[in-house]
Design a protein around this motif. Structure first.
Motif, PDB file in Angstrom:
ATOM      1  N   GLY A  41       1.214  11.644   2.979  1.00 47.90           N
ATOM      2  CA  GLY A  41       1.373  10.205   2.742  1.00 47.90           C
ATOM      3  C   GLY A  41       1.664  10.164   1.104  1.00 47.90           C
ATOM      4  N   GLU A  44       3.264   6.843   0.762  1.00 47.66           N
ATOM      5  CA  GLU A  44       2.423   5.931  -0.101  1.00 47.66           C
ATOM      6  C   GLU A  44       1.650   5.901  -1.608  1.00 47.66           C
ATOM      7  OE1 GLU A  44       1.831   6.670   4.677  1.00 47.66           O
ATOM      8  OE2 GLU A  44       2.428   7.824   2.739  1.00 47.66           O
ATOM      9  N   ASP A  48       1.857   3.183  -4.876  1.00 47.44           N
ATOM     10  CA  ASP A  48       0.674   2.198  -4.550  1.00 47.44           C
ATOM     11  C   ASP A  48       0.855   2.006  -6.175  1.00 47.44           C
ATOM     12  OD1 ASP A  48      -1.670   1.840  -5.340  1.00 47.44           O
ATOM     13  OD2 ASP A  48      -2.476   3.365  -4.701  1.00 47.44           O
ATOM     14  N   ASP A  72       6.985   2.824   5.568  1.00 45.04           N
ATOM     15  CA  ASP A  72       5.343   3.166   5.099  1.00 45.04           C
ATOM     16  C   ASP A  72       5.011   2.621   3.647  1.00 45.04           C
ATOM     17  OD1 ASP A  72       4.335   4.101   7.359  1.00 45.04           O
ATOM     18  OD2 ASP A  72       5.378   6.389   6.708  1.00 45.04           O
ATOM     19  N   GLU A  74       3.745   0.594   0.279  1.00 50.01           N
ATOM     20  CA  GLU A  74       3.029   0.202   0.110  1.00 50.01           C
ATOM     21  C   GLU A  74       3.036  -1.171  -0.211  1.00 50.01           C
ATOM     22  OE1 GLU A  74       0.384  -0.242   1.212  1.00 50.01           O
ATOM     23  OE2 GLU A  74      -0.378   1.228   2.677  1.00 50.01           O
ATOM     24  N   LYS A 195      -2.089  -3.225  -2.271  1.00 47.85           N
ATOM     25  CA  LYS A 195      -1.588  -2.297  -0.948  1.00 47.85           C
ATOM     26  C   LYS A 195      -1.238  -3.358  -0.010  1.00 47.85           C
ATOM     27  CE  LYS A 195      -2.518   1.890  -1.233  1.00 47.85           C
ATOM     28  NZ  LYS A 195      -3.428   2.968  -0.636  1.00 47.85           N
ATOM     29  N   MET A 197      -1.109  -2.539   2.622  1.00 50.68           N
ATOM     30  CA  MET A 197      -1.540  -1.988   4.490  1.00 50.68           C
ATOM     31  C   MET A 197      -2.802  -2.666   4.621  1.00 50.68           C
ATOM     32  SD  MET A 197      -1.580  -0.623   7.317  1.00 50.68           S
ATOM     33  CE  MET A 197      -0.405   0.142   6.923  1.00 50.68           C
ATOM     34  N   ALA A 356      -3.658   4.069   4.351  1.00 51.71           N
ATOM     35  CA  ALA A 356      -2.211   4.350   4.358  1.00 51.71           C
ATOM     36  C   ALA A 356      -1.929   5.932   3.601  1.00 51.71           C
ATOM     37  CB  ALA A 356      -1.451   3.551   4.563  1.00 51.71           C
ATOM     38  N   ALA A 357      -2.248   7.028   3.948  1.00 53.99           N
ATOM     39  CA  ALA A 357      -1.857   7.204   5.681  1.00 53.99           C
ATOM     40  C   ALA A 357      -3.458   7.759   6.210  1.00 53.99           C
ATOM     41  CB  ALA A 357      -0.661   8.598   5.580  1.00 53.99           C
TER      42      ALA A 357
END
Length: 378
Positions: A41, A44, A48, A72, A74, A195, A197, A356-357
């Motif tokens: 991750g 991510e 972030d 992927d 964020e 983020k 997600m 995430a992840a």
């Protein structure tokens, strides 16, 4: 590949230095040195917004193995101030990879350093605490023996304590993430460093998410016709974020269902009258054990926070908004990881259920938010 053998130097504010090689962009950068324990991750993590103005040290030795893809991130950019790794991948290998990690760092101007003994650096930060740091490479790296001048520049950088950073990373204009399928609820999400997600996890549950700037007023929040209000994650010191605290108190006054994540947990804590404090080295990674005190269940969770709420673990507290209990606690150090109002429809957690992840042990918290909104509608 853009990795070079050019020398680079990491300088900590207590005077300790680590030599390595330039990774990503050459130049100089300053921020708070923190370590992240996730083995996956990294893309991510880099994107972030909560890592704004932080120099992130990866404890996993091999970084960049899967390259960088376009699915992927964020957020719209890399937010870390600097990046520290031990053994960068020579060649990325993944069917979704579009470019190497060091190419992406260089393209976005992120100064990094590789070849560092990250185990020794992490032990140092655990013993001495997170601290300011600078990375120097290329023309920014002074002649040998001039480390005193570099240290002076590190000490001149602003500390994280007292930093109000949410407006620097939040959206400046409202936008909407539509619900997947039929719209069941509308949520006003205050972007303190959200983020990507997070609204997607809500959209999956039939929620239309109106993402608003960190400076949004109570009137702007309720102009969206919300069934619930969400407080996002974000960077900085919660003690400096007075406006979101005032807005949160207004939401609590109206009794609208409210859910907060990470920085949002700290904002809710302040709104309820609790204090916040800076952790010695924080929690960052995707492998932190947290106990849900309402169910007794232990979850493996994703974290990224350097501050925490100061609230009693052993009993409910009386606040201007009714009784409040600590709902979650970190099993590593008993840090407060969640709050639950007993007399109003509001709760928060210090970690990341959107994860995430991963991991996804705490995804049920979005369902808990839906249940609060269903209860108020009924």
């Amino acid at each position: 590949m853009t990795t070079t053998t050019a020398p680079a130097l990491l300088v900590l504010e207590d005077g300790r230095t680590f030599r390595g090689r330039a990774y990503g962009a050459a130049g100089e950068t300053f921020g708070e040195a923190v370590f992240a324990t996730g083995m996956t991750g990294y893309q991510e993590t880099l994107t972030d917004p909560s890592y704004h103005r932080q120099v992130v040290v990866m404890t996993a030795p091999h970084i960049g193995n899967t390259g960088v893809n376009d699915e992927d991130p964020e957020s719209r950019r890399i937010w870390v101030a600097g990046y520290v790794v031990r053994d960068p991948a020579r060649t990325p290998s993944n069917w979704r990879s579009r470019r190497s990690l060091d190419e992406e760092l260089a393209a976005q101007g992120v100064v990094g350093i590789s070849g560092v003994d990250t185990r020794a650096l992490t032990r140092h930060l655990r013993e001495r605490g997170a601290m300011r740091a600078g990375i120097f490479s290329g023309e920014a790296l002074a002649r040998p023996g001039d480390e005193a001048s570099l240290l002076a520049r590190v000490l001149a950088a602003p500390p994280m304590t007292g930093a109000h950073l949410a407006p620097e990373v939040a959206t400046t204009e409202p936008y909407v993430i539509p619900a997947d399928g039929e719209r069941r609820f509308t949520v006003a999400a205050i972007d303190l460093g959200i983020k990507g997600m997070t609204p997607r996890r809500m959209a999956e549950r039939g929620i239309e998410v109106h993402v608003l700037p960190a400076t949004a007023t109570l009137e702007q929040i309720y102009a969206t016709g919300p069934d619930g209000v969400f407080l996002s994650n974000g960077p900085g010191d919660p003690a400096a974020a007075d406006h979101p605290v005032a807005v949160t108190r207004g939401v609590l006054d109206r009794g609208t269902p409210l859910f907060g994540i990470c920085f949002g947990n700290q904002i809710l804590g302040r709104a309820l009258g609790f204090g916040t404090f800076k952790l010695k080295y924080g929690h960052r990674g995707i492998n932190q054990p947290v106990k849900d005190l309402t169910t007794g269940k232990v979850e493996v969770t994703a974290h990224n926070h350097g501050f925490a709420v100061d609230a009693p673990l052993d009993a409910a507290s009386d606040t201007p908004f009714g009784r409040v209990a600590v709902s979650h606690v970190c099993l590593n150090d008993n840090v407060v990881e969640g709050l639950r109002l007993l007399d109003r429809p509001a709760f928060s957690v210090q970690y990341h259920p959107e994860a995430a992840a991963g991991p996804h042990d705490a995804a049920y918290l979005f369902d808990r938010f839906v249940s609060l909104m269903e209860g108020e509608r009924a």
